[in-house]
Write an enzyme that holds these catalytic residues in place. Structure first.
Site, short mmCIF file in Angstrom:
data_model
loop_
_atom_site.label_atom_id
_atom_site.label_comp_id
_atom_site.label_asym_id
_atom_site.label_seq_id
_atom_site.Cartn_x
_atom_site.Cartn_y
_atom_site.Cartn_z
N ASP A 116 46.27 43.33 41.37
CA ASP A 116 46.11 43.84 40.00
C ASP A 116 45.06 42.94 39.38
OD1 ASP A 116 47.95 45.86 40.23
OD2 ASP A 116 49.62 44.61 39.60
N THR A 117 43.95 43.50 39.00
CA THR A 117 42.75 42.68 38.89
C THR A 117 41.75 43.30 37.95
OG1 THR A 117 40.99 41.71 40.25
CG2 THR A 117 41.65 43.92 40.80
N THR A 118 40.61 42.65 37.82
CA THR A 118 39.45 43.24 37.18
C THR A 118 38.26 43.05 38.10
OG1 THR A 118 40.30 42.66 34.99
CG2 THR A 118 37.99 43.29 35.14
N ASP B 242 37.95 38.72 38.91
CA ASP B 242 38.81 37.60 38.59
C ASP B 242 39.40 37.10 39.91
OD1 ASP B 242 40.65 39.81 39.03
OD2 ASP B 242 42.18 38.54 38.15
#
Length: 210
Positions: free
Chosen positions: A10-12, A27
């Protein structure tokens, strides 16, 4: 026995084209449920010398796809005697992702440089169709920054402007999305090759309400 929670990116993630190349960023936080299990994972994975992908979704699934594509591109480049095209890398990612769509949970943004198309960002939609985009964002943090990137993106941005655009986007997403955090990783790719950079959390820009 408690069920083991899957490690999740779960990230950008983000990628953007400039005249002569691309910039990718991500990230570094990896979580299992509500627990952060890795604060400094580099989610920008090398596919070939001048082609990278940004990973999101299941950490294991995304890394597996990247490793499979990396191997196939190495074999392909030896067979044809030249570096692979970005489009070829994106097609491999698309084919693997679509073939195993019921088993794999991952979304990759592919970006890089080749002598035919220059700098390119390639994304796959939910129907499995590939398209080239001037920039792309993904992961859980993207929902927090769509307004920002739409407002701040401009055509014909310089390499330095694109790098700052990526850093600002990541900083905003990391400050708002609980699943994004850690440090910011950047890769800048052009005809000369790839340059990697890591920006520590305390070196990221801050905004008026932070």
């Amino acid at each position: 026995m408690a069920k083991t929670k899957e490690l999740s990116n779960d990230t950008t993630i983000i990628a953007i084209e400039f005249d002569g190349g691309v910039v990718l960023g991500s990230d570094s936080r990896v979580s299992a449920g509500e627990t952060v299990v890795n604060r400094v994972m580099n989610k920008l994975s090398l596919l070939h010398d001048k082609i990278y992908c940004a990973l999101s979704g299941s950490a294991a699934d995304a890394q597996t796809i990247a490793e499979m594509v990396n191997y196939q591109l190495d074999v392909h480049s030896i067979e044809v005697g030249e570096d692979p095209q970005v489009r070829s890398a994106a097609s491999l990612v698309k084919n693997i992702s679509y073939k195993y769509k019921e088993e794999l949970s991952a979304h990759l943004i592919v970006a890089g440089w080749d002598k035919r198309g220059g700098g390119q960002v390639s994304v796959r939609d939910l129907n499995g169709l590939l398209s080239r985009q001037p920039f792309a964002v993904g992961g859980s943090g993207s929902a927090y920054v769509y307004g920002f990137v739409d407002a701040e993106y401009r055509k014909a941005m310089s390499k330095e402007d694109c790098q700052q655009f990526v850093v600002n986007t990541l900083s905003l997403a990391m400050s708002r999305d609980g699943s994004s955090g850690g440090v910011a990783y950047l890769v800048t790719i052009d005809e000369k090759g790839a340059e990697e950079k890591c920006i520590l959390g305390n070196e990221l820009p801050t905004f008026y309400d932070q």
